[in-house]
Design an enzyme around this catalytic site. Structure first.
Site, mmCIF file in Angstrom:
data_model
loop_
_atom_site.group_PDB
_atom_site.id
_atom_site.type_symbol
_atom_site.label_atom_id
_atom_site.label_comp_id
_atom_site.label_asym_id
_atom_site.label_seq_id
_atom_site.Cartn_x
_atom_site.Cartn_y
_atom_site.Cartn_z
ATOM 1 N N GLU A 1 2.171 -8.424 8.800
ATOM 2 C CA GLU A 1 2.157 -6.968 8.956
ATOM 3 C C GLU A 1 3.200 -6.276 8.091
ATOM 4 O O GLU A 1 3.217 -5.074 7.968
ATOM 5 C CB GLU A 1 2.326 -6.596 10.420
ATOM 6 C CG GLU A 1 1.014 -6.568 11.193
ATOM 7 C CD GLU A 1 0.200 -7.850 11.095
ATOM 8 O OE1 GLU A 1 0.776 -8.949 11.216
ATOM 9 O OE2 GLU A 1 -1.009 -7.759 10.864
ATOM 10 N N PRO B 1 0.817 -1.218 0.000
ATOM 11 C CA PRO B 1 0.000 0.000 0.000
ATOM 12 C C PRO B 1 0.853 1.271 0.000
ATOM 13 O O PRO B 1 0.335 2.359 -0.230
ATOM 14 C CB PRO B 1 -0.828 -0.100 1.284
ATOM 15 C CG PRO B 1 -0.505 -1.400 1.916
ATOM 16 C CD PRO B 1 0.644 -2.021 1.220
ATOM 17 N N ARG C 1 -3.550 -9.263 -20.299
ATOM 18 C CA ARG C 1 -4.537 -8.954 -21.345
ATOM 19 C C ARG C 1 -4.000 -7.986 -22.389
ATOM 20 O O ARG C 1 -4.605 -7.825 -23.449
ATOM 21 C CB ARG C 1 -5.867 -8.476 -20.766
ATOM 22 C CG ARG C 1 -5.750 -7.250 -19.905
ATOM 23 C CD ARG C 1 -7.062 -6.872 -19.260
ATOM 24 N NE ARG C 1 -7.968 -6.215 -20.181
ATOM 25 C CZ ARG C 1 -9.028 -6.780 -20.754
ATOM 26 N NH1 ARG C 1 -9.347 -8.012 -20.506
ATOM 27 N NH2 ARG C 1 -9.780 -6.089 -21.575
ATOM 28 N N ASP D 1 -10.936 -0.708 -24.515
ATOM 29 C CA ASP D 1 -11.146 -0.688 -23.071
ATOM 30 C C ASP D 1 -11.159 0.744 -22.531
ATOM 31 O O ASP D 1 -10.608 1.651 -23.150
ATOM 32 C CB ASP D 1 -9.992 -1.399 -22.353
ATOM 33 C CG ASP D 1 -10.198 -2.909 -22.294
ATOM 34 O OD1 ASP D 1 -11.296 -3.376 -22.620
ATOM 35 O OD2 ASP D 1 -9.241 -3.592 -21.909
HETATM 36 N N1 ADE Z 1 -0.668 -5.314 0.059
HETATM 37 C C1 ADE Z 1 -1.585 -4.976 0.995
HETATM 38 N N2 ADE Z 1 -2.389 -4.009 0.561
HETATM 39 C C2 ADE Z 1 -1.997 -3.707 -0.716
HETATM 40 C C3 ADE Z 1 -2.433 -2.779 -1.700
HETATM 41 N N3 ADE Z 1 -3.459 -1.953 -1.478
HETATM 42 N N4 ADE Z 1 -1.775 -2.739 -2.871
HETATM 43 C C4 ADE Z 1 -0.724 -3.545 -3.088
HETATM 44 N N5 ADE Z 1 -0.269 -4.441 -2.207
HETATM 45 C C5 ADE Z 1 -0.893 -4.528 -1.024
#
Ligand code: ADE
Length: 252
Positions: A121, A94, A162, A177
């Protein structure tokens, strides 16, 4: 053929990509290659331990540096042995930059990609420093937290596969697309002509291909304006497109 080597504690999850639908067929036809690497196979103890408690305390577990580092190294070396000049290293997290159509297209042009899917975590930062920080990429699929990088890696793989030559039946369909021309997709209809009192837009049955193309572009512009004005602002609109947008606003 594009090579995906994926470091993951859950290789079975990737069956969803390699065995189903468009990406499953592309796999059967050898249009890409998938190889999983399980850090457990690189652990140095009898319990095959891959995680430990975080230094500094706190909840949860952290993926240990050594088994992970060795798995990533093995994946990278395999690609180099298979002739990939410079494997593209990607850590899913994230904290990464957000995946976009542009990033997907640049990944589709690579010879080989090594994906690192973390669990728990987090992963020991020294693996990121050694394997990703120098020329690699940290990628997020959105501002929310998944239980692990696997689903994100699968999203990335699907969107890249794809775009590979020969994957989609109709050579046109990836071209049409959403996002390809910076716009969202237009609406689609199939039989019957009237469903629950709702008719198909007559222009689609006119047989006039120029009119149909114009209508589709108008719908794409209008939808993008209404749903994602940020996309339209970033892209800009031509004089002709402005006319279509004005028509759309009057009609809707
Ligand atoms: N691992 C945990 N959450 C994630 C996300 N939103 N994007 C990529 N990898 C992740």
């Amino acid at each position: 053929m594009l090579q995906f080597d994926v470091v993951t504690l859950f290789p079975k999850m990737f069956d969803a990509v390699t065995e189903a639908g468009v990406t499953g067929r592309a796999n059967e036809r050898r249009l890409y290659q998938f190889l999983p690497w399980n850090p457990r196979d690189f652990s140095n103890n009898a319990h095959r331990t891959v995680d430990d408690r975080p230094y500094g305390g706190g909840p949860g577990m952290v993926m240990m540096a050594e088994p992970l580092d060795r798995a990533v190294y093995a994946a990278r070396q395999r690609q180099i042995s298979a002739g990939v000049r410079k494997p593209k290293m990607v850590y899913l997290s994230p904290q990464g930059r957000r995946l976009t159509h542009e990033i997907v297209m640049s990944l589709a042009a690579e010879q080989g990609i090594v994906l690192l899917a973390g669990r728990y975590e987090g992963v020991d930062e020294r693996v990121i420093a050694r394997q990703i920080a120098d020329g690699g990429d940290e990628i997020s699929i959105g501002d929310y937290v998944l239980s692990g990088g696997e689903l994100a890696a699968m999203v990335l793989m699907d969107s890249v596969i794809r775009q590979l030559p020969g994957v989609l039946g109709d050579a046109e369909s990836a071209q049409q697309d959403s996002f390809v021309n910076g716009l969202l997709d237009c609406p689609h209809y199939t039989r019957p002509e009237v469903y629950e009192g709702m008719a198909v837009p007559p222009v689609l049955m006119s047989g006039n291909h120029a009119d149909i193309a114009r209508w589709r572009l108008k719908q794409a512009l209008g939808r993008t304006q209404q749903r994602r004005p940020d996309l339209l602002a970033a892209r800009g609109v031509s004089t002709e497109e402005r006319k279509l947008l004005d028509e759309y606003m009057i009609e809707n």
